[in-house]
Scaffold this active site. Sequence first.
Site, PDB file in Angstrom:
ATOM      1  N   ASP A 184       0.848  -1.202   0.000  1.00  9.63           N
ATOM      2  CA  ASP A 184       0.000   0.000   0.000  1.00  9.63           C
ATOM      3  C   ASP A 184       0.877   1.244   0.000  1.00  9.63           C
ATOM      4  OD1 ASP A 184      -2.273  -1.606   0.392  1.00  9.63           O
ATOM      5  OD2 ASP A 184      -1.843  -1.693   2.542  1.00  9.63           O
ATOM      6  N   SER A 209      14.624  11.431   0.106  1.00 12.53           N
ATOM      7  CA  SER A 209      15.888  11.782  -0.544  1.00 12.53           C
ATOM      8  C   SER A 209      16.945  12.202   0.468  1.00 12.53           C
ATOM      9  CB  SER A 209      15.643  12.929  -1.526  1.00 12.53           C
ATOM     10  OG  SER A 209      16.882  13.350  -2.051  1.00 12.53           O
ATOM     11  N   ASN A 210      18.177  11.850   0.196  1.00 14.72           N
ATOM     12  CA  ASN A 210      19.288  12.282   1.055  1.00 14.72           C
ATOM     13  C   ASN A 210      19.796  13.673   0.695  1.00 14.72           C
ATOM     14  OD1 ASN A 210      19.433  10.280   2.877  1.00 14.72           O
ATOM     15  ND2 ASN A 210      21.338   9.351   2.141  1.00 14.72           N
ATOM     16  N   ASN A 211      19.238  14.263  -0.326  1.00 11.06           N
ATOM     17  CA  ASN A 211      19.695  15.590  -0.743  1.00 11.06           C
ATOM     18  C   ASN A 211      19.198  16.647   0.252  1.00 11.06           C
ATOM     19  OD1 ASN A 211      20.285  17.947  -2.036  1.00 11.06           O
ATOM     20  ND2 ASN A 211      19.563  17.284  -4.038  1.00 11.06           N
ATOM     21  N   LYS A 235      19.120   8.548   5.028  1.00 10.16           N
ATOM     22  CA  LYS A 235      19.192   7.105   4.789  1.00 10.16           C
ATOM     23  C   LYS A 235      20.651   6.657   4.953  1.00 10.16           C
ATOM     24  CE  LYS A 235      17.642   8.077   0.702  1.00 10.16           C
ATOM     25  NZ  LYS A 235      17.321   8.051  -0.732  1.00 10.16           N
ATOM     26  N   ASP A 261      18.110   3.243  -5.740  1.00  3.56           N
ATOM     27  CA  ASP A 261      19.148   2.875  -6.710  1.00  3.56           C
ATOM     28  C   ASP A 261      20.476   2.582  -6.031  1.00  3.56           C
ATOM     29  OD1 ASP A 261      19.624   5.598  -6.023  1.00  3.56           O
ATOM     30  OD2 ASP A 261      20.849   5.831  -7.810  1.00  3.56           O
TER      31      ASP A 261
HETATM   32  N1  PLP Z   1      22.974  14.814  -1.949  1.00  2.00           N
HETATM   33  C1  PLP Z   1      22.985  15.695  -2.965  1.00  2.00           C
HETATM   34  C2  PLP Z   1      23.585  17.019  -2.774  1.00  2.00           C
HETATM   35  C3  PLP Z   1      22.427  15.376  -4.209  1.00  2.00           C
HETATM   36  O1  PLP Z   1      22.417  16.278  -5.215  1.00  2.00           O
HETATM   37  C4  PLP Z   1      21.867  14.097  -4.369  1.00  2.00           C
HETATM   38  C5  PLP Z   1      21.285  13.733  -5.642  1.00  2.00           C
HETATM   39  O2  PLP Z   1      21.082  14.556  -6.534  1.00  2.00           O
HETATM   40  C6  PLP Z   1      21.870  13.214  -3.286  1.00  2.00           C
HETATM   41  C7  PLP Z   1      22.426  13.599  -2.090  1.00  2.00           C
HETATM   42  C8  PLP Z   1      21.232  11.864  -3.362  1.00  2.00           C
HETATM   43  O3  PLP Z   1      19.838  12.046  -3.424  1.00  2.00           O
HETATM   44  P1  PLP Z   1      18.846  10.812  -3.432  1.00  2.00           P
HETATM   45  O4  PLP Z   1      18.803  10.272  -2.022  1.00  2.00           O
HETATM   46  O5  PLP Z   1      17.541  11.402  -3.892  1.00  2.00           O
HETATM   47  O6  PLP Z   1      19.382   9.831  -4.400  1.00  2.00           O
HETATM   48 CA    CA Z   2      19.448   7.817  -5.272  1.00  3.27          CA
END
Ligand code: PLP
Ligand code: CA
Length: 304
Positions: A20, A59-61, A225, A250
Amino acid sequence: MDISKITSKEQAVGFLNQFDNFLFDCDGVIWSGNTLLPKTIEILTYLKMELHKNLIFVSNNSTKSREEYLKKFRKLGINFINKNEIFNSSFASAIYIEKILNVNKETDKVFVIGMRGIEGELREAGIKYIGGEDIRLDDKFSVEESEYFQNLDPSVKVVLAGLDLNINYHRLAIGLQYLLRPEVFFVSTNIDSTFPNGKFKLPGAGTMIKALETCSNRKSISCGKPNLNMMKSIIKEHNIDISRSVMVGDRLNTDIKFGKLGGLSTLLVLSGICSEEDVFSKDNDVVPNYYINKLGDLYELIHE
Ligand code: PLP
Ligand code: CA
């Protein structure tokens, strides 16, 4: 090793029926840099609008706040996502500082090494901060001339470090002064060693964090993460049943590890950092339940 590659319509339908809640990593799964991956809008629309699945983007960004992330989704044509469906490492760090470290919002401050995405999330949580993109930190470093150095702030209770494209000696030196105080917490947004930019690999947040860890002889608490604090916040915030949830990513050592540590099922896509070879390498001990070439293949398989 219990792992299946999704290659048929039956497998794709069977996979989707099990869940879900879909947690998606962004870069390498939804987009690559600023380019949407093929059939992404179609699969996300199908999951959300037709199957009424719960989508969460993890996202880790940390360079963007959720508000800025939302703009990126919209710009790429994904306009059915809400801010509360986005969970990135700057937001996760703000939640950690607010809810776990319980900083006093009236009296405590955070010293930030990082970009405005971090500042935006701290501001939204009502947490006071200094540093970040303050241009006074761009000045060439001199102990005597640094306003920051000469006015070290006793109310700083946390150093929060993430990717800083303007990292310099000045920032590291001020960060160290605060980290030398044992009562100051050391928090990092994420510890990715690199991040992709088109065909180039660039130094990631982990690069800055390792520098601070080295000079302070301390270890940071990472909020991105694969850290479980981020998963706990997502589970709490979205009230999800982990047995009906899957993490799609990924990268084996962040996304897939994150899903597995949280007790979720996992799907690796080969459209980003990791290849089929990495999955089956004898050095890899993070094996996903499923893998597929790219997320959009689920749509193509189901609609073939
Ligand atoms: N950190 C930065 C500064 C990024 O630009 C990115 C991907 O563009 C990531 C981490 C990894 O992001 P994600 O967890 O979405 O793959
Ligand atoms: Ca990624």
